[in-house]
Design an enzyme around this catalytic site. Sequence first.
Site, PDB file in Angstrom:
ATOM      1  N   LYS A   1       0.839  -1.201   0.000  1.00 42.02           N
ATOM      2  CA  LYS A   1       0.000   0.000   0.000  1.00 42.02           C
ATOM      3  C   LYS A   1       0.874   1.252   0.000  1.00 42.02           C
ATOM      4  O   LYS A   1       0.590   2.216  -0.708  1.00 42.02           O
ATOM      5  CB  LYS A   1      -0.924  -0.010   1.228  1.00 42.02           C
ATOM      6  CG  LYS A   1      -2.031  -1.061   1.135  1.00 42.02           C
ATOM      7  CD  LYS A   1      -2.785  -1.232   2.456  1.00 42.02           C
ATOM      8  CE  LYS A   1      -3.790  -2.371   2.388  1.00 42.02           C
ATOM      9  NZ  LYS A   1      -4.454  -2.639   3.674  1.00 42.02           N
TER      10      LYS A   1
ATOM     11  N   GLN B   1      -4.517  -1.325  10.007  1.00 39.34           N
ATOM     12  CA  GLN B   1      -4.319  -2.611   9.340  1.00 39.34           C
ATOM     13  C   GLN B   1      -4.852  -3.742  10.227  1.00 39.34           C
ATOM     14  O   GLN B   1      -4.446  -3.876  11.386  1.00 39.34           O
ATOM     15  CB  GLN B   1      -2.831  -2.822   9.026  1.00 39.34           C
ATOM     16  CG  GLN B   1      -2.535  -4.090   8.246  1.00 39.34           C
ATOM     17  CD  GLN B   1      -3.154  -4.083   6.848  1.00 39.34           C
ATOM     18  OE1 GLN B   1      -3.101  -3.096   6.123  1.00 39.34           O
ATOM     19  NE2 GLN B   1      -3.761  -5.199   6.466  1.00 39.34           N
TER      20      GLN B   1
ATOM     21  N   ASP C   1     -11.159   3.296   4.438  1.00 42.53           N
ATOM     22  CA  ASP C   1     -11.471   1.868   4.282  1.00 42.53           C
ATOM     23  C   ASP C   1     -12.975   1.646   4.178  1.00 42.53           C
ATOM     24  O   ASP C   1     -13.422   0.561   3.784  1.00 42.53           O
ATOM     25  CB  ASP C   1     -10.939   1.078   5.484  1.00 42.53           C
ATOM     26  CG  ASP C   1      -9.658   0.319   5.152  1.00 42.53           C
ATOM     27  OD1 ASP C   1      -9.408   0.072   3.957  1.00 42.53           O
ATOM     28  OD2 ASP C   1      -8.922  -0.026   6.094  1.00 42.53           O
TER      29      ASP C   1
END
Length: 293
Positions: free
Chosen positions: A48, A92, A115
């Site tokens: 990422k 994460q 997200d």
Amino acid sequence: VIIDGKKIANDIQAEIRNTILLFSGRKPCLAVILVGNHLASEIYVKRKTQACESVGILVIIKRMPSTIQINDLLAEITALNEDPSVDGILVQLPLPAHINPMPIIHAIQPDKDIDGFHPLNVGKMLIGETGGFIPCTPLGIQFLLSRSSIEMTGKHVVILGRSNIVGKPLAALLMQNTPDGNATVTVAHRHSTNLKELCLLADILIVAIGQPKFITANMVRDGAIIIDVGINKIDNPTQIQGYQIVGDVDFINVEPKCSYITPVPGGVGPMTIAMLLRNTLISYQNRLQLNKT
Ligand code: NDP
């Protein structure tokens, strides 16, 4: 047709890079919270970060020990919520077992929740309200389908898997009254009966269950479109590293039966990352717009 997710994702990344170049002043910024030393998480965060940097998005990685207490993690999120130079906050997952992820997801300010896991964003998506963030994997799948010129209206989409990050939001997205939606959606899970028969009804079969090569050729009708979300590591002594990555679909045997299929790797995975960049850019643009008015 083998859908080239890598190419479509690269095209989208190039579009994002060109858009970012149009802005002077501060760059978009993504803050990533990484707790512990989970190997897969380290790899995902590295990918990422590389993708962000390749398009001009700054990345701040906040590393926390696996022993961190929830209050300290919440305090870090509050600080990032209040930091005007941060556009997106990503925690994460998975978190260590002693930390419940739900309060963490709730703590992220919805307008920085790139997200799309915060209940406000999930709710907006479900009722078809624009302006929220849509989770990256479902959004990436919708982009894959639309950029492959696959018409969704009236199609029967069968989704295997009902997780909060893939199956459920994907079902909500594809059933919306939108040009890239308007599908009839069936969602199946471990308790579904007649799974094979359900799969055979699918015009578009999307599999997100984490079971290597679960979908076999006899579960797919001729001409179906197959989207394989699964990422599974299986032993393979013929590979230098001793393992290989496969999807939830038995690709070799299913591929001759279908009209379109995504490979693993190189299908949905790169799209998930491209959508993370896209959501971060949108958050940045929203923030610049707010500061003007
Ligand atoms: P979860 O484990 O959270 O959910 C799996 C879902 O699949 C559950 O709903 C489960 O049912 C269902 N399921 C599992 N086994 C079966 C079975 N035998 N028959 C029917 N349903 C079954 O997984 P995720 O959604 O997080 O991920 C799914 C897969 O996608 C994984 O391989 C993951 O690595 C991959 N993934 C890939 C991404 C990408 O970018 N390409 C992004 C995210 C995930 P039940 O609810 O009844 O338990």
